[in-house]
Motif scaffolding. Sequence first.
Motif, PDB file in Angstrom:
ATOM      1  N   ILE B  21       0.867  -1.183   0.000  1.00  0.00           N
ATOM      2  CA  ILE B  21       0.000   0.000   0.000  1.00  0.00           C
ATOM      3  C   ILE B  21       0.902   1.230   0.000  1.00  0.00           C
ATOM      4  O   ILE B  21       1.762   1.379   0.872  1.00  0.00           O
ATOM      5  CB  ILE B  21      -0.894   0.000   1.241  1.00  0.00           C
ATOM      6  N   SER B  22       0.737   2.066  -0.974  1.00  0.00           N
ATOM      7  CA  SER B  22       1.623   3.217  -1.114  1.00  0.00           C
ATOM      8  C   SER B  22       1.230   4.328  -0.144  1.00  0.00           C
ATOM      9  O   SER B  22       0.070   4.473   0.228  1.00  0.00           O
ATOM     10  CB  SER B  22       1.549   3.683  -2.567  1.00  0.00           C
ATOM     11  N   ILE B  52      -3.446  -8.564  -0.861  1.00  0.00           N
ATOM     12  CA  ILE B  52      -3.436  -7.237  -0.279  1.00  0.00           C
ATOM     13  C   ILE B  52      -4.401  -7.142   0.901  1.00  0.00           C
ATOM     14  O   ILE B  52      -4.455  -6.141   1.599  1.00  0.00           O
ATOM     15  CB  ILE B  52      -3.789  -6.205  -1.399  1.00  0.00           C
ATOM     16  N   LYS B  53      -5.125  -8.238   1.155  1.00  0.00           N
ATOM     17  CA  LYS B  53      -6.187  -8.176   2.151  1.00  0.00           C
ATOM     18  C   LYS B  53      -5.646  -7.809   3.533  1.00  0.00           C
ATOM     19  O   LYS B  53      -6.168  -6.913   4.201  1.00  0.00           O
ATOM     20  CB  LYS B  53      -6.891  -9.535   2.205  1.00  0.00           C
ATOM     21  N   ARG B  54      -4.600  -8.504   3.943  1.00  0.00           N
ATOM     22  CA  ARG B  54      -4.073  -8.271   5.287  1.00  0.00           C
ATOM     23  C   ARG B  54      -3.514  -6.845   5.420  1.00  0.00           C
ATOM     24  O   ARG B  54      -3.782  -6.141   6.380  1.00  0.00           O
ATOM     25  CB  ARG B  54      -2.989  -9.304   5.593  1.00  0.00           C
ATOM     26  N   LYS B  55      -2.744  -6.445   4.409  1.00  0.00           N
ATOM     27  CA  LYS B  55      -2.132  -5.115   4.458  1.00  0.00           C
ATOM     28  C   LYS B  55      -3.180  -4.000   4.462  1.00  0.00           C
ATOM     29  O   LYS B  55      -2.944  -2.902   4.974  1.00  0.00           O
ATOM     30  CB  LYS B  55      -1.187  -4.926   3.271  1.00  0.00           C
ATOM     31  N   SER B  56      -4.343  -4.289   3.881  1.00  0.00           N
ATOM     32  CA  SER B  56      -5.392  -3.263   3.819  1.00  0.00           C
ATOM     33  C   SER B  56      -5.902  -2.870   5.198  1.00  0.00           C
ATOM     34  O   SER B  56      -6.459  -1.791   5.378  1.00  0.00           O
ATOM     35  CB  SER B  56      -6.571  -3.774   2.983  1.00  0.00           C
ATOM     36  N   VAL B  70     -10.698  -5.736  -3.139  1.00  0.00           N
ATOM     37  CA  VAL B  70     -10.815  -6.772  -4.152  1.00  0.00           C
ATOM     38  C   VAL B  70      -9.417  -7.365  -4.291  1.00  0.00           C
ATOM     39  O   VAL B  70      -8.466  -6.653  -4.596  1.00  0.00           O
ATOM     40  CB  VAL B  70     -11.306  -6.230  -5.508  1.00  0.00           C
ATOM     41  N   ASP B  71      -9.304  -8.645  -3.975  1.00  0.00           N
ATOM     42  CA  ASP B  71      -8.002  -9.307  -3.953  1.00  0.00           C
ATOM     43  C   ASP B  71      -8.015 -10.405  -5.006  1.00  0.00           C
ATOM     44  O   ASP B  71      -8.778 -11.362  -4.900  1.00  0.00           O
ATOM     45  CB  ASP B  71      -7.773  -9.890  -2.547  1.00  0.00           C
ATOM     46  N   GLU B  76      -2.465  -7.971  -9.867  1.00  0.00           N
ATOM     47  CA  GLU B  76      -1.080  -7.810  -9.469  1.00  0.00           C
ATOM     48  C   GLU B  76      -0.450  -6.594 -10.145  1.00  0.00           C
ATOM     49  O   GLU B  76       0.351  -5.879  -9.562  1.00  0.00           O
ATOM     50  CB  GLU B  76      -0.289  -9.076  -9.816  1.00  0.00           C
ATOM     51  N   HIS B  77      -0.803  -6.377 -11.404  1.00  0.00           N
ATOM     52  CA  HIS B  77      -0.299  -5.202 -12.120  1.00  0.00           C
ATOM     53  C   HIS B  77      -1.475  -4.338 -12.530  1.00  0.00           C
ATOM     54  O   HIS B  77      -2.598  -4.803 -12.603  1.00  0.00           O
ATOM     55  CB  HIS B  77       0.496  -5.632 -13.346  1.00  0.00           C
TER      56      HIS B  77
END
Lengths: 264, 337
Positions: B21-22, B52-56, B70-71, B76-77
């Motif tokens: 996550i930027s 990305i779910k956990r980092k969200s 939405v994972d 990915e890109h």
Amino acid sequence: MTRIAVLIKQVPASDNVKMDEKTGTMIRSATDAELNPLDMYAVEEAIRLKEKLENAHISVISMGPPQAIEAIKEAISMGCDDGYLVSDRKFAGADTLSTAYTLSAAIRKLEGFDLIFCGERATDGETGQVGPSVATQLDMPVLTYVGKIDKFKNGVIRVHRSVEGGKEVVEASIPALISVIKEINEPRIPNLSGKIKSKKTLVPILDLSKIDAPSDKIGLSGSPTRVVKIFYPKLSRTGKVIKAKNAETAANELEKFMKSKGIL
Amino acid sequence: MMSSEEYSGVWTLGEVRNGEISSVSYELLAWGKKLSEKLEERLSSVVLGHNIKRKSQELFEFGADEVYVVDNPKLEHFLPDIHANLCEALVREYKPGILIASATTYGRTIMPILAARLKTGLTADCTELDIDLKEHILLQTRPAIGGNVMATIKTPDIRPQMATVRPKSKRPLKPDKSKNGKLILKEYSSDLYESRYKWLSFEKDESSDLPIQESDVIIAGGKGMKGKKNFDMLYDLSKMLNGAVGASRPTVDMGWVPYSHQIGLSGKTVTPHFYMAFGISGAIQHVAGMSSSKIIVAINKDPDAPIFKVADFGVVGDALEILPALLKKLGKGERNE
Ligand SMILES: Cc1cc2nc3c(=O)[nH]c(=O)nc-3n(C[C@H](O)[C@H](O)[C@H](O)COP(=O)(O)OP(=O)(O)OC[C@H]3O[C@@H](n4cnc5c(N)ncnc54)[C@H](O)[C@@H]3O)c2cc1C
Ligand SMILES: Nc1ncnc2c1ncn2[C@@H]1O[C@H](COP(=O)(O)O)[C@@H](O)[C@H]1O
């Protein structure tokens, strides 16, 4: 034949800007207009692509007041084949959505483009939104921030996009729209024969009657946004300017200033 | 078009870069918080990515009440049509009143696509956002014409109201570890994942870890730096200050610095906390890209150089002598601490 369109905009010239000493803002001379400097790269890239292809044709399209013909002629003198001015009083007051709507309607009318080039942004509005919006309204992919065209073959265009921290290589199917950045090339200066050709080229005007666009989609009435107010920020600051005895004292003063501002 | 009453809530579009996550996503939440508090509405983020779910979850600490995730491996890109499909589906289902994204290459690509699909307005590169409490409407303020003019813009009738905001225009809130929120994991049918793009590769820019637009500190050099070699000193100073190197156009044209570092009318527009200009004259086209920096310092041989007019502090002198002296001084200071 490969058909290429380049979207260009005429903007107030940036060369003649000066600072107003009293107000600290920039002053532009109202009379001077030029081809958006960032659109020159789009024009140049289209011409370079045409030079590589066996059979290609470049049309320049601009929406704006009648004098925008000058910008179109400039692009033709660089090497584009023809140009169209999308112009009607009813188009006035358009925001990016409505500008893109009008341009898309004109592009649909001219039909059959394989590639559409545009600049990264116009130096007056500075939104960079018109390109992606046109592509979406024409239902084609858009490649933004393109610094290099890698390949154009078999209905696929491969480019390098300059993004934060590096370059991304991506492909899209054509027809596609590409917005280019300054890095991509060095625009040529028009030569004499180009200038003569552009003088002779007739630039048709596409007004509302010539494109298929309902009046509630164009101009101010087709624009979801409204300007609430405009103001002029003061750019100048009343900073202290010192002349240092030598480099050491200069460094000391800089350190002191940076410390006082919490930078160090 | 639906009436604006059906739409409520403030949404920020999170940004995922290289699987992380930027930081601009946290800046957006600081803006979002200000707006949602004034409106007394909920603040939500959207995150599209892979693994990305956990980092969200971290977005809750920075102010989000809800996060729509939405994972999917296909995320990915960045493929613009897939992102636009998913954002469009989310907006149509949940109807946010406001949707903001960062004015990065990501935000400035996905937002105009989305706005065109939703047939709503979009204001680019805002440096100030506020709420008109009488009308319950978003006020979007942005510079135009090289910072010469500021315009405040609204989208009165159509929803969502959309804007991109310039990186570094606001600092993230202090993370509150105790704060929790609701994570809504969304799944979509495969037709939304069909794409006309193909992602091939990414090549990291050797000269920069941090994109200049997202740097708090920018050490910039102009023609007065006299050559490519001397730019090494700017890189050294920028490293000491955790910053990035910026450049004027001629230095880029001469190949001293890559184009991604150019600041100005035909380069990047930046708003760092601290901007330091060495050997830059301060031509209007350069100033257009940096005049909204918070603190500006200039070093130039010429006492009449226009850059001094926009500087908070200026030193008239030779950059090629002052820089080594400053580097020595700061280098020492660091070792002593
Ligand atoms: C359409 C258009 C778009 C443009 N876009 C941009 C843009 O995006 N970004 C941009 O930067 N420019 C842009 N320009 C160019 C701009 O007009 C200026 O030419 C440019 O900014 C000047 O760069 P500079 O300050 O490095 O060089 P110069 O103007 O040559 O200034 C060098 C400065 O260094 C000082 N100096 C020399 N030696 C020393 C020393 N030893 N120590 C200290 N100081 C020293 C000199 O006094 C001078 O002030 C654009 C121009 C046009 C027409
Ligand atoms: N009125 C217009 N006519 C033709 N092309 C335009 C017009 N406005 C914008 N464009 C194109 O879209 C790009 C981005 O412009 P903008 O979104 O206004 O910053 C420009 O560089 C042009 O290529």
